[in-house]
Design an enzyme around this catalytic site. Structure first.
Site, PDB file in Angstrom:
ATOM      1  N   ASN A 190      -3.708  -5.811  -5.073  1.00  0.00           N
ATOM      2  CA  ASN A 190      -3.908  -5.876  -3.534  1.00  0.00           C
ATOM      3  C   ASN A 190      -3.315  -4.623  -3.004  1.00  0.00           C
ATOM      4  O   ASN A 190      -2.448  -3.726  -3.684  1.00  0.00           O
ATOM      5  CB  ASN A 190      -2.948  -7.082  -3.005  1.00  0.00           C
ATOM      6  CG  ASN A 190      -3.244  -7.227  -1.545  1.00  0.00           C
ATOM      7  OD1 ASN A 190      -4.250  -7.277  -1.093  1.00  0.00           O
ATOM      8  ND2 ASN A 190      -2.206  -7.526  -0.730  1.00  0.00           N
TER       9      ASN A 190
ATOM     10  N   HIS B  53      -1.624  -3.531   0.743  1.00  0.00           N
ATOM     11  CA  HIS B  53      -1.038  -4.271   1.802  1.00  0.00           C
ATOM     12  C   HIS B  53      -0.629  -2.743   2.847  1.00  0.00           C
ATOM     13  O   HIS B  53       0.156  -1.743   2.259  1.00  0.00           O
ATOM     14  CB  HIS B  53       0.513  -4.825   1.386  1.00  0.00           C
ATOM     15  CG  HIS B  53       1.159  -5.374   2.585  1.00  0.00           C
ATOM     16  ND1 HIS B  53       0.638  -6.530   3.051  1.00  0.00           N
ATOM     17  CD2 HIS B  53       2.312  -4.978   3.144  1.00  0.00           C
ATOM     18  CE1 HIS B  53       1.586  -6.659   4.172  1.00  0.00           C
ATOM     19  NE2 HIS B  53       2.513  -5.731   4.155  1.00  0.00           N
TER      20      HIS B  53
ATOM     21  N   SER C 183       0.789   0.234   0.455  1.00  0.00           N
ATOM     22  CA  SER C 183       0.985   0.087  -0.897  1.00  0.00           C
ATOM     23  C   SER C 183      -0.041  -0.842  -1.943  1.00  0.00           C
ATOM     24  O   SER C 183      -0.548  -1.588  -1.376  1.00  0.00           O
ATOM     25  CB  SER C 183       2.385  -0.714  -1.007  1.00  0.00           C
ATOM     26  OG  SER C 183       3.617  -0.241  -0.192  1.00  0.00           O
TER      27      SER C 183
ATOM     28  N   ASP D 289       3.139 -10.262  -1.268  1.00  0.00           N
ATOM     29  CA  ASP D 289       3.307  -9.194  -0.996  1.00  0.00           C
ATOM     30  C   ASP D 289       4.535  -8.652  -1.840  1.00  0.00           C
ATOM     31  O   ASP D 289       5.444  -7.766  -1.351  1.00  0.00           O
ATOM     32  CB  ASP D 289       3.665  -8.729   0.279  1.00  0.00           C
ATOM     33  CG  ASP D 289       2.178  -8.941   1.290  1.00  0.00           C
ATOM     34  OD1 ASP D 289       1.082  -9.059   0.655  1.00  0.00           O
ATOM     35  OD2 ASP D 289       2.364  -9.137   2.544  1.00  0.00           O
TER      36      ASP D 289
HETATM   37  C1  GRF Z   1      -6.485  -2.973   4.936  1.00  0.00           C
HETATM   38  O1  GRF Z   1      -5.825  -2.905   5.917  1.00  0.00           O
HETATM   39  C2  GRF Z   1      -5.548  -3.816   3.841  1.00  0.00           C
HETATM   40  O2  GRF Z   1      -4.331  -2.852   4.103  1.00  0.00           O
HETATM   41  C3  GRF Z   1      -5.485  -5.022   4.371  1.00  0.00           C
HETATM   42  O3  GRF Z   1      -6.609  -5.511   4.794  1.00  0.00           O
HETATM   43  C4  GRF Z   1      -7.442  -4.325   5.466  1.00  0.00           C
HETATM   44  C5  GRF Z   1      -8.524  -4.234   4.780  1.00  0.00           C
HETATM   45  O4  GRF Z   1      -9.339  -3.325   5.481  1.00  0.00           O
HETATM   46  N1  GRF Z   1      -4.976  -5.836   3.012  1.00  0.00           N
HETATM   47  P1  GRF Z   1     -11.180  -3.248   4.976  1.00  0.00           P
HETATM   48  O5  GRF Z   1     -11.795  -4.294   5.243  1.00  0.00           O
HETATM   49  O6  GRF Z   1     -10.940  -2.727   3.653  1.00  0.00           O
HETATM   50  O7  GRF Z   1     -11.504  -2.097   5.960  1.00  0.00           O
END
Ligand code: GRF
Length: 212
Positions: A107, A109, A136, A145
């Site tokens: 993931n 985050h 991260s 997370d």
């Molecule tokens: C990102 O900010 C990521 O950190 C979070 O969700 C958002 C996804 O953005 N987990 P995108 O859809 O890839 O533009």
């Protein structure tokens, strides 16, 4: 070929960054499918434009989290991926789902974990007067997370930053570090064993750090 399935719920700019790195030959992998729990996710369109299988699995059509997660796992497994990439997938996954993909599920985050797990990370970083913030990439474990971090992307916080300007800068670094983290895995430089990350067979005591 190293096969990836991407799960998302929204605009999919991280998906695009991964597609771009594959297209330019910097990431030696292929995206087998993109799955969204929302039919209106723009990420699906990005997949379609690139000729990638794109699938909607609407969580509101399921009675409970477990039955949704079971169907999701079935679709993912039908592609036999090496890695499942969460890229803005806005659903909590059940413990049994996460455990069945442990070591193959990552993931991104938007914070420098372990700081600011959960939501509103940019707001919290600004309120605390942090000088640095970022994102991260981590392995997913049942606790939210909290899995081992592979790479962190760090940005400086400016005096006049708003949530929007800071979020924008964090997004930029996300687009650099997510393909990079996947590349370590695709090139087999990085391994996950029992909750720990090994880089070139050495325990990674601190995340790899990249600055914008
Ligand atoms: C990102 O900010 C990521 O950190 C979070 O969700 C958002 C996804 O953005 N987990 P995108 O859809 O890839 O533009």
């Amino acid at each position: 070929m190293f096969k990836i399935v991407v799960l998302l719920s929204g605009k999919g700019s991280n998906l695009q960054a991964i597609i771009d790195q594959i297209d330019t030959g910097k990431l030696n992998a292929e995206i087998s499918a993109v799955i969204s729990n929302r039919a209106d996710a723009y990420g699906l369109k990005r997949a379609e434009n690139t000729g990638i299988d794109n699938i909607v699995l609407d969580h509101s059509h399921f009675l409970d989290r477990e039955s949704f997660d079971q169907s999701l796992a079935q679709i993912i497994n039908s592609y036999s991926p090496d890695l499942v990439v969460l890229a803005g997938f806005m659903r909590i996954l059940s413990d049994s789902f996460v455990e069945s993909f442990e070591g193959k599920l990552i993931n991104i985050h938007p914070s420098l974990l372990p700081k600011y797990k959960g939501l509103n990370t940019h707001k919290r970083a600004l309120e605390n007067g942090d000088k640095e913030h970022g994102a991260s990439v981590h392995f997913v474990i049942p606790e939210l997370d909290s899995g081992a971090v592979i790479v962190q992307g760090i940005v400086s916080v400016k005096d006049d930053d708003t949530e929007a300007t800071l979020a924008n800068r964090v997004h930029q670094i996300e687009h650099l570090i997510y393909p990079k983290a996947i590349n370590y895995l695709a090139e087999k430089n990085l391994e996950y064993k029992k909750g720990q990350v090994f880089l070139n067979n050495e325990l990674l005591k601190e995340p790899i750090r990249k600055y914008l």
